[in-house]
Design a protein around this motif. Structure first.
Motif, PDB file in Angstrom:
ATOM      1  N   ARG A 100       0.803  -1.229   0.000  1.00  0.00           N
ATOM      2  CA  ARG A 100       0.000   0.000   0.000  1.00  0.00           C
ATOM      3  C   ARG A 100       0.831   1.271   0.000  1.00  0.00           C
ATOM      4  NH1 ARG A 100      -4.516  -2.133  -1.891  1.00  0.00           N
ATOM      5  NH2 ARG A 100      -5.452  -3.686  -0.490  1.00  0.00           N
ATOM      6  N   ALA A 101       2.101   1.186   0.322  1.00  0.00           N
ATOM      7  CA  ALA A 101       2.940   2.386   0.353  1.00  0.00           C
ATOM      8  C   ALA A 101       3.164   2.892  -1.067  1.00  0.00           C
ATOM      9  CB  ALA A 101       4.270   2.092   1.028  1.00  0.00           C
ATOM     10  N   ALA A 102       3.270   4.207  -1.203  1.00  0.00           N
ATOM     11  CA  ALA A 102       3.550   4.780  -2.512  1.00  0.00           C
ATOM     12  C   ALA A 102       4.961   4.429  -2.968  1.00  0.00           C
ATOM     13  CB  ALA A 102       3.382   6.300  -2.458  1.00  0.00           C
ATOM     14  N   ARG A 103       5.883   4.419  -2.024  1.00  0.00           N
ATOM     15  CA  ARG A 103       7.276   4.060  -2.309  1.00  0.00           C
ATOM     16  C   ARG A 103       7.862   3.463  -1.047  1.00  0.00           C
ATOM     17  NH1 ARG A 103      11.445   8.639  -4.273  1.00  0.00           N
ATOM     18  NH2 ARG A 103      10.969   9.395  -2.172  1.00  0.00           N
ATOM     19  N   LEU A 104       8.630   2.407  -1.194  1.00  0.00           N
ATOM     20  CA  LEU A 104       9.168   1.710  -0.028  1.00  0.00           C
ATOM     21  C   LEU A 104      10.688   1.622  -0.151  1.00  0.00           C
ATOM     22  CD1 LEU A 104       7.583  -1.465   1.573  1.00  0.00           C
ATOM     23  CD2 LEU A 104       9.987  -0.915   1.787  1.00  0.00           C
ATOM     24  N   THR A 105      11.378   2.194   0.849  1.00  0.00           N
ATOM     25  CA  THR A 105      12.838   2.178   0.894  1.00  0.00           C
ATOM     26  C   THR A 105      13.295   1.412   2.123  1.00  0.00           C
ATOM     27  OG1 THR A 105      12.996   4.333  -0.205  1.00  0.00           O
ATOM     28  CG2 THR A 105      14.916   3.603   1.044  1.00  0.00           C
ATOM     29  N   VAL A 106      14.192   0.457   1.937  1.00  0.00           N
ATOM     30  CA  VAL A 106      14.786  -0.293   3.045  1.00  0.00           C
ATOM     31  C   VAL A 106      16.169   0.279   3.329  1.00  0.00           C
ATOM     32  CG1 VAL A 106      15.755  -2.513   3.757  1.00  0.00           C
ATOM     33  CG2 VAL A 106      13.502  -2.427   2.674  1.00  0.00           C
ATOM     34  N   ILE A 107      16.392   0.667   4.584  1.00  0.00           N
ATOM     35  CA  ILE A 107      17.709   1.135   5.019  1.00  0.00           C
ATOM     36  C   ILE A 107      18.331   0.025   5.845  1.00  0.00           C
ATOM     37  CG2 ILE A 107      18.988   2.935   6.240  1.00  0.00           C
ATOM     38  CD1 ILE A 107      16.554   4.757   5.863  1.00  0.00           C
ATOM     39  N   MET A 108      19.299  -0.654   5.255  1.00  0.00           N
ATOM     40  CA  MET A 108      19.968  -1.796   5.869  1.00  0.00           C
ATOM     41  C   MET A 108      21.456  -1.475   5.926  1.00  0.00           C
ATOM     42  SD  MET A 108      20.077  -5.769   4.492  1.00  0.00           S
ATOM     43  CE  MET A 108      18.308  -5.998   4.517  1.00  0.00           C
ATOM     44  N   PRO A 109      21.910  -0.787   6.985  1.00  0.00           N
ATOM     45  CA  PRO A 109      23.312  -0.335   7.023  1.00  0.00           C
ATOM     46  C   PRO A 109      24.320  -1.446   6.751  1.00  0.00           C
ATOM     47  CG  PRO A 109      22.070   0.688   8.788  1.00  0.00           C
ATOM     48  CD  PRO A 109      21.159  -0.336   8.168  1.00  0.00           C
ATOM     49  N   PHE A 110      24.195  -2.566   7.452  1.00  0.00           N
ATOM     50  CA  PHE A 110      25.050  -3.734   7.191  1.00  0.00           C
ATOM     51  C   PHE A 110      24.270  -4.655   6.267  1.00  0.00           C
ATOM     52  CE2 PHE A 110      26.826  -7.897   7.794  1.00  0.00           C
ATOM     53  CZ  PHE A 110      28.178  -7.695   8.033  1.00  0.00           C
ATOM     54  N   MET A 111      24.771  -4.846   5.055  1.00  0.00           N
ATOM     55  CA  MET A 111      24.038  -5.650   4.084  1.00  0.00           C
ATOM     56  C   MET A 111      24.020  -7.115   4.510  1.00  0.00           C
ATOM     57  SD  MET A 111      24.538  -6.069  -0.052  1.00  0.00           S
ATOM     58  CE  MET A 111      24.130  -4.359  -0.393  1.00  0.00           C
ATOM     59  N   TYR A 112      22.820  -7.638   4.671  1.00  0.00           N
ATOM     60  CA  TYR A 112      22.632  -9.017   5.111  1.00  0.00           C
ATOM     61  C   TYR A 112      23.408  -9.985   4.221  1.00  0.00           C
ATOM     62  CZ  TYR A 112      20.078 -13.437   5.744  1.00  0.00           C
ATOM     63  OH  TYR A 112      19.736 -14.757   5.953  1.00  0.00           O
ATOM     64  N   GLU A 113      24.230 -10.824   4.840  1.00  0.00           N
ATOM     65  CA  GLU A 113      25.049 -11.836   4.157  1.00  0.00           C
ATOM     66  C   GLU A 113      26.015 -11.227   3.135  1.00  0.00           C
ATOM     67  OE1 GLU A 113      25.443 -14.723   5.028  1.00  0.00           O
ATOM     68  OE2 GLU A 113      23.644 -15.528   5.970  1.00  0.00           O
ATOM     69  N   GLY A 114      26.362  -9.943   3.316  1.00  0.00           N
ATOM     70  CA  GLY A 114      27.218  -9.281   2.348  1.00  0.00           C
ATOM     71  C   GLY A 114      28.621  -9.861   2.258  1.00  0.00           C
ATOM     72  N   ARG A 115      29.062 -10.541   3.306  1.00  0.00           N
ATOM     73  CA  ARG A 115      30.411 -11.125   3.268  1.00  0.00           C
ATOM     74  C   ARG A 115      30.476 -12.331   2.339  1.00  0.00           C
ATOM     75  NH1 ARG A 115      32.385 -11.757   9.423  1.00  0.00           N
ATOM     76  NH2 ARG A 115      34.400 -11.991   8.400  1.00  0.00           N
ATOM     77  N   GLN A 116      29.331 -12.993   2.113  1.00  0.00           N
ATOM     78  CA  GLN A 116      29.272 -14.101   1.161  1.00  0.00           C
ATOM     79  C   GLN A 116      28.879 -13.507  -0.191  1.00  0.00           C
ATOM     80  OE1 GLN A 116      30.361 -16.934   1.154  1.00  0.00           O
ATOM     81  NE2 GLN A 116      29.403 -17.943  -0.572  1.00  0.00           N
ATOM     82  N   HIS A 117      29.858 -12.891  -0.855  1.00  0.00           N
ATOM     83  CA  HIS A 117      29.573 -12.072  -2.025  1.00  0.00           C
ATOM     84  C   HIS A 117      29.913 -12.742  -3.349  1.00  0.00           C
ATOM     85  CE1 HIS A 117      33.912 -10.893  -2.461  1.00  0.00           C
ATOM     86  NE2 HIS A 117      33.904 -11.294  -1.202  1.00  0.00           N
ATOM     87  N   ARG A 118      30.498 -13.936  -3.302  1.00  0.00           N
ATOM     88  CA  ARG A 118      30.796 -14.630  -4.555  1.00  0.00           C
ATOM     89  C   ARG A 118      30.847 -16.131  -4.296  1.00  0.00           C
ATOM     90  NH1 ARG A 118      35.839 -12.332  -3.132  1.00  0.00           N
ATOM     91  NH2 ARG A 118      37.437 -13.891  -2.642  1.00  0.00           N
ATOM     92  N   LYS A 119      30.614 -16.893  -5.362  1.00  0.00           N
ATOM     93  CA  LYS A 119      30.653 -18.348  -5.262  1.00  0.00           C
ATOM     94  C   LYS A 119      31.993 -18.854  -5.774  1.00  0.00           C
ATOM     95  CE  LYS A 119      27.024 -20.781  -6.221  1.00  0.00           C
ATOM     96  NZ  LYS A 119      25.825 -21.384  -6.828  1.00  0.00           N
ATOM     97  N   THR A 120      32.604 -19.738  -4.994  1.00  0.00           N
ATOM     98  CA  THR A 120      33.856 -20.354  -5.427  1.00  0.00           C
ATOM     99  C   THR A 120      33.721 -21.862  -5.539  1.00  0.00           C
ATOM    100  OG1 THR A 120      34.610 -20.443  -3.115  1.00  0.00           O
ATOM    101  CG2 THR A 120      35.252 -18.514  -4.419  1.00  0.00           C
ATOM    102  N   THR A 121      32.624 -22.413  -5.024  1.00  0.00           N
ATOM    103  CA  THR A 121      32.371 -23.849  -5.125  1.00  0.00           C
ATOM    104  C   THR A 121      30.868 -24.049  -5.022  1.00  0.00           C
ATOM    105  OG1 THR A 121      32.880 -26.014  -4.135  1.00  0.00           O
ATOM    106  CG2 THR A 121      32.680 -24.157  -2.627  1.00  0.00           C
TER     107      THR A 121
END
Length: 364
Positions: A100-121
């Motif tokens: 119902r919101a006209a616009r929705l912004t999420v402020i997430m200072p520490f990006m959830y799971e941001g340390r797992q940023h690439r796949k190596t296996t």
């Protein structure tokens, strides 16, 4: 212009209260807070409840996925909330808004799971999944700070993802705390504790007009410990730090082992004062090792922001300086709501240069 609405989940309540107070002061006492809750059943299941109408509002939702201080009861036993729990609560609140919101912004200072940023296996890529989920739930914009890997925004190219550096606030804090810094290449150097931090260090060093040094992590690729290859040693690349003030810059301090090892190596190379900058101070292994290192003279001050939960034990340390971000977050919300340009807030190079010039000129 649509009415402004501000939601702070329980995880971000201290920061949310400060931000809401600042917004209210700027708007002649008007209040924008929308009450929400995520009550839990005895089984540990939960639901999100929004306590006021958000129809056609410009809505901003603040969450701290790193808040380890909160608990809930499951089958009669206290259970500490993890980043997964905080992220699920965020989705519950978004779902309760029913689009119902006209616009929705999420402020997430520490990006959830941001340390797992690439796949190596054969492994999951949870940060990418999270970004896609929020996009599919109707989130229009995501604001984060100092993402571990800014390239994660490529996962959602049609969603506005602002990755903001707190370099201005760190500069203000440092220059306020220390009046005897000599801001030139002969007396000051910025240090990257690993390859991933080089971009942050180059940005700040270029504004200060000084040189950089870098450590790289030599790892044992024959073993995996806690999901990663263990670090064997930190090797230094750069000029002499003899007698110089050095500033080590990274996105986070987790257990702190790597940062303290870098500090010890800099001291062993004859560095003068050692300042540790990290956007997020998690201190996942407690403060004992930092207390010991400080007593040994390995570093002089730690600066981290208040964007994530800060324990009382951390705040009472004499070597710790909290970098306040509430006014900056409020300014971001206010600028976005009014449709103003974000350039000066997201990339404050001009303001940093002005501040440095005034500092060099000395007291008026």
């Amino acid at each position: 212009m649509n009415e402004l609405g501000f939601i702070a989940l329980e995880s971000a309540e201290p920061m949310g209260a400060r931000v809401e107070k600042i917004l209210s002061e700027w708007h002649e006492g008007e209040h924008f807070r929308v009450p929400v809750s995520c009550p839990r059943f005895s089984s540990g299941e939960a639901k999100g409840i929004v306590g006021a109408s958000i129809r056609d509002r410009d809505l901003y939702v603040l969450v701290d996925v790193c808040n380890s201080s909160l608990t809930y009861r499951m089958n009669g036993t206290p259970n500490r909330m993890s980043p997964d729990d905080h992220y699920q609560d965020l989705k519950r609140v978004i779902a309760a808004c029913n689009g119902r919101a006209a616009r929705l912004t999420v402020i997430m200072p520490f990006m959830y799971e941001g340390r797992q940023h690439r796949k190596t296996t054969r492994e999951s890529l949870d940060c990418a999944i999270m970004l896609r989920e929020l996009e599919q739930m109707g989130v229009d914009r995501i604001i984060t700070f100092d993402a571990h890997d800014p390239r994660m925004q490529n996962v959602v190219p049609l969603t506005d993802l602002e990755n903001i550096s707190p370099a201005l606030q760190f500069t203000q804090a440092l220059l306020t705390e220390y009046e005897d810094l000599r801001l030139d290449g002969e007396h000051l150097m910025f240090i990257a504790p690993d390859e991933g931090a080089t971009g942050r260090v180059v940005f700040m060093a270029s504004l200060f007009g000084v040189n950089i040094g870098m450590f790289y992590k030599r790892r044992d690729y024959t073993r995996i410990v806690d999901g990663t290859n263990p670090i064997v040693a930190h090797e230094f690349c750069g000029g002499s730090v003899e007698g110089m003030d050095v500033i080590v810059v990274d996105d986070m301090i987790a257990s702190g082992g790597s940062m303290l090892d870098v500090a010890r190596q800099l001291k062993s190379r004859g560095a003068g004062r050692v300042f540790l900058f990290a956007t997020f101070g998690l201190f996942t292994s407690g403060m004992d090792k930092f207390d010991k290192a400080y007593a040994e003279g390995c570093f002089d001050r730690i600066f981290t922001t208040d964007l994530v939960y800060q324990s009382p034990e951390l705040l009472k340390r004499e070597y710790y300086c909290s970098v306040g971000m509430s006014r900056y977050v409020a300014a971001l919300i206010d600028a976005l709501h009014r449709g103003d340009s974000m350039a000066a807030l997201v990339k404050p190079e001009h303001r940093i240069r002005q501040m440095l010039e005034l500092y060099r000129q000395g007291p008026a």
